[in-house]
Design an enzyme around this catalytic site. Structure first.
Site, short mmCIF file in Angstrom:
data_model
loop_
_atom_site.label_atom_id
_atom_site.label_comp_id
_atom_site.label_asym_id
_atom_site.label_seq_id
_atom_site.Cartn_x
_atom_site.Cartn_y
_atom_site.Cartn_z
N ASP A 24 34.60 47.20 39.02
CA ASP A 24 35.89 47.89 39.07
C ASP A 24 36.56 47.67 37.71
OD1 ASP A 24 38.06 49.32 40.00
OD2 ASP A 24 38.26 48.18 41.86
N HIS A 44 44.85 45.58 42.00
CA HIS A 44 45.42 45.96 40.70
C HIS A 44 46.47 44.93 40.27
CE1 HIS A 44 43.83 49.85 42.10
NE2 HIS A 44 43.74 50.15 40.82
#
Length: 899
Positions: free
Chosen positions: A277, A204
């Site tokens: 993702d 992230h």
């Protein structure tokens, strides 16, 4: 015909007609491959934004983020009504339930807690519970389970989201969970391909690198993905990680054609739906022109582009790529159809029924309690607590008792915050102070750790008298922890991850009477040992006695070489005890995976090169029980030396070079094809009658099989999977040390005093690493393995082998044929004299070694006895140790000292 099937047929027909009308509309085809984020907590403005995207055909689905259950349901009903004939696919990250994203909902235990149960039935119920909730909330695909093999304790993002660090455990539980989910009507999505478990960064925030070799990646990270693909999981999510062994260019896996198209699709054969993702993550978001990120993700081979910020920019860029020839319209249509077929299969047009939150909560509460009770793990047992105290967050359980002056055995329950799966669980200052305070008063202290097991790293764990791990701090686990501490409940779980520190095993000796022995046991043992020392049967030895997992006696006697005293740290060449310390543990693993059929296989099924050879027709179980007809031994080295012990250069050299790379002894190196030569020589050996004849030769074959099957050397498998997790000091080829006891002054082959080089000639030719000999250890290291066998394959909170496998291998295999042996293990003789006295139980087992070693365990008395010596120093020709029956006498005095 049921209503669900009717709806499916209607949707299929509607979609077919819709496809014909939309076949030329490339914008809408591309739109179906885009999934944006939706928030039910941002009010009508957010819903209007989503509706505009839906009506314009720019998206095919929504991943729902933060909000509330009823608000999400209302938004989904509204947006589905705006979608037209082709419904939206609704998705959510709900790894332990929608509470991961939504308020006011219960949650299930973390996946790591489920992993501690090793229970596929619970995993299936877990999956079904997740799916039932997802359908109730309008969700068609739950982005779970996480099948990353979490082998890096410093991983900041996977941690308790994973099922464990063992690929087989992860595969079994993930497949069970997937069956539960998909049979209940929700598509599972395994993530994060090709594996995010061995990273130290969060994708992230940045692009992590997975540095494993390709062989390690296949064995560990890719194995659960392959297992779930073989079962037919509906979808997969590709991670934003850099995996040089698959694509050395540095391209994130989610943007790599080598990873997505070549590895995922071609090599592993995945034919389901492939999601990226989230494309807003910093691990992949780059300073690129608008839409270029989505184009690269499509080029890589992904079907669905997840968390797209601007669908219009993405579609515009994708159309430009079509015009330039970067992407192909046929491929667009193929992926569009895959998405449409998934919507049909997962009944995305289903009308939402009324939600029953009360029923869900009742079902989940019961499942939570079962999982927690099955997960709590005994790392080191501790009985007889007279006080139990609680430190941490939450209401303490009723029934605690603060330690008073006379209390000597205390349990501390530590409950850190476990409000999210990312909490570290480290001990607080208050907890550490309590531990120090009790230990300073001479109390034995055990701990129940109700948090992330990785939180034990760096804590004062080694000196604890006992330890349990409960994984989460909840009302249920606090009550359970108290019952476990008081001995009122079992702790049946196993640690799902490695790298967790544990209290030292077999360290502080208990009182002899407390262990159930006469007070003069030590004198009796010393008398037997001294008799051997006086007769020069050995220069010195180590003796270790344990009972019921507690150390009773551990001493060194005599010297290692006539000068240096033996200590409990002295390291010995344990010779054939290696068989049950090395080959047998790995064969137990095979048995656990393949069952009884493994033992009935013939050796040529294990090693095809043995086809047509006599040994190839022998059954595995007969080779293990030494009744295959193999000769006792073959002096391989004799054909490899000439007159005056000169070295045959085809096999041996006095210097290391590109061919001779296996260390035989200082100044002697063996050719890299040595194992092939030895296998070929064994294959030519004529077999005798199928009666008991002790032989090392089968273990050369088992070594070749085990290494070929796993892809790692025997040494690496044992170190990674057994010795290091167990914390046991056993190894091949120990580093030079004054702690090592010398063995023989070899006058016929190596022409030198051996110290730290394996005594067995055949093992030496293999570079010191063999299945039948080569392990060096202390008595404690050997005892730890024997205790593991005695404890049914469980140690340090981990499951190494099953009780069933150990029972099978330690049972007498052919007593009716006059053969006392088990499978790999030796057994008490059926009558007369032998390595074990008739005073031990028929269920006892162990092994002896040529260098003067002995290890024995008795399930009935709970005794482990280890005797290590270097009786071959400096000359192996006279075996006074066996002639005097020293090892048998030791067993007799130990048994006779039992109260």
């Amino acid at each position: 015909m049921n209503a669900k099937r009717t709806l499916g047929i209607i949707l299929s027909f509607t979609v077919l007609m819709h496809n014909r009308l939309e076949a030329q509309n490339i914008d809408r085809q591309l739109g179906q491959l885009i999934m944006v984020a939706g928030y039910s907590n941002k009010g009508s403005v957010e819903i209007d934004r989503l509706e505009s995207l839906v009506r314009s055909g720019q998206i095919g689905g929504i991943i729902w983020m933060q909000g509330g259950p009823e608000r999400q349901r209302a938004a989904i009903v509204h947006l589905q009504s705006a979608a037209g004939p082709l419904p939206l696919m609704m998705a959510q990250d709900a790894e332990w339930g929608a509470a991961m994203r939504l308020d006011s909902l219960p949650r299930l235990p973390w996946p790591l807690t489920l992993g501690a149960t090793s229970d596929t039935a619970l995993a299936r119920r877990y999956g079904r519970a997740l799916a039932t909730e997802s359908r109730m909330l309008g969700i068609h695909v739950n982005f779970s389970p996480v099948v990353d093999v979490n082998t890096n304790p410093r991983n900041p993002i996977i941690g308790q989201r994973a099922l464990g660090s063992d690929p087989r455990r992860v595969s079994l539980l993930a497949n069970a969970q997937i069956r539960g989910m998909e049979q209940a009507g929700v598509m599972a999505c395994v993530k994060h391909f090709p594996g995010h478990g061995d990273t130290e960064q969060d994708s992230h925030q940045t692009l992590p690198t997975v540095s494993r070799s390709r062989s390690e990646l296949k064995r560990l990270d890719l194995a659960p993905f392959k297992a779930t693909f073989d079962q037919g999981v509906g979808s997969v999510m590709v991670a934003h990680v850099n995996v040089p062994s698959l694509d050395p260019s540095g391209t994130p896996a989610s943007l790599s054609k080598k990873v997505v198209s070549h590895w995922l699709r071609d090599s592993l054969g995945f034919d389901g739906l492939c999601f990226t993702d989230a494309l807003n993550m910093k691990g992949v978001a780059q300073d690129l022109p608008p839409g270029e990120l989505e184009v690269r993700a499509f080029e890589a081979g992904n079907d669905v582009l997840l968390f797209v910020g601007s669908p219009q920019n993405a579609i515009t860029a994708l159309k430009a790529a079509l015009r330039s020839g970067r992407i192909d319209s046929v491929e667009v249509y193929r992926r569009y159809l895959r998405m449409v077929q998934a919507k049909v299969r997962w009944n995305c047009a289903e009308v939402l029924a009324k939600a029953d939150y009360a029923a869900q909560r009742a079902e989940w509460d019961a499942l939570r309690r079962e999982i927690y009770a099955s997960a709590i793990t005994e790392v080191k047992g501790f009985k007889g607590a007279t006080a139990v105290e609680f430190y941490g967050e939450g209401t303490p359980p009723l029934g605690l008792k603060t330690a008073q002056e006379g209390d000597r055995r205390v349990v501390l329950i530590f409950g850190p915050s476990t409000s999210t799966a990312w909490k570290k669980g480290a001990w607080t200052e208050e907890m550490n102070e309590a531990l120090k305070r009790h230990q300073a008063k001479g109390r034995q202290v055990a701990v129940v750790h109700l948090g992330n097991p990785y939180g034990l790293r760096g804590q004062a764990v080694e000196q604890l008298a006992g330890l349990w791990v409960g994984y989460e701090n909840t009302v249920e686990t606090r009550e359970l922890a108290l019952r476990v501490a008081l001995g009122e409940a079992l702790a049946p779980g196993t640690l799902p991850v490695q790298g967790i520190p544990a209290p030292k095993q077999l360290q502080a000796a208990v009182d002899l009477k407390q262990a159930g022995f006469e007070s003069d046991l030590e004198n009796r043992v010393a008398g037997v040992v001294q008799r051997g020392l006086d007769a020069k049967a050995y220069p010195g030895c180590q003796v270790l006695i344990a009972r019921h997992g507690e150390l009773v006696l551990h001493k060194g006697y005599g010297t290692i070489d006539g000068k240096t005293p033996v200590s409990t740290e002295t390291i010995y060449d344990i010779a054939s005890v290696t068989k049950i310390m090395a080959s047998v543990p790995l064969l137990l693993e095979v048995y656990d995976q393949e069952g009884e059929s493994f033992l009935s296989q013939t050796m040529d099924q294990l090693l095809p090169e043995l086809k047509g050879k006599a040994i190839g027709r022998a059954r595995v179980e007969d080779v293990l029980a030494h009744q295959s007809g193999l000769p006792a031994w073959i002096p391989f080295y004799k054909s490899m030396i000439g007159p005056g012990a000169s070295l045959n250069p085809h096999y041996l050299s006095s210097s290391r070079d590109s061919v001779h790379r296996l260390p035989v002894a200082p100044g002697i190196w063996a050719a890299e094809w040595m194992h092939d030569s030895i296998i070929a020589r064994i294959a030519r050996a004529p077999l005798g009658p199928k009666t008991y004849e002790y032989s090392d030769l089968g273990y050369y074959l088992f070594q070749r099989f085990l290494e070929r099957r796993d892809g790692r050397s025997l040494e690496r498998q044992l170190e990674d999977d057994w010795y290091e997790p167990l914390g046991a000091e056993l190894c091949y080829n120990p580093l030079p040390s004054d702690r090592i006891a010398p063995t023989e002054n070899d006058a016929t082959f190596r022409k030198q005093q051996l110290r730290g080089s394996v005594h067995d000639q055949g093992a030496a030719l293999l570079g010191g690493v063999a299945g039948h000999a080569g392990i060096f250890s202390t008595a404690q290291g050997v005892a730890q393995m024997m205790q593991l066998f005695l404890d049914g394959g469980k140690a340090q909170g981990m499951r190494f082998a099953s009780q069933e496998a150990i029972n099978r291998f330690t049972a007498c295999h052919a007593c009716d044929q006059g053969n006392r042996r088990g499978l790999g293990f030796d057994k008490r003789q059926l009558s007369g004299s032998g390595p074990a006295c008739l005073c031990v139980s028929p269920s006892s087992f162990g092994h002896t070694g040529f260098t003067g070693t002995f290890a024995w365990a008795d399930p009935e008395s709970g005794i482990v006895l280890v005797f290590l010596s270097n009786r071959v120093f400096p000359d192996a020709s006279i075996n006074k140790l066996a002639q005097m029956g020293i090892r048998t006498s030791l067993q007799q005095v130990v048994q006779s000292a039992l109260l």
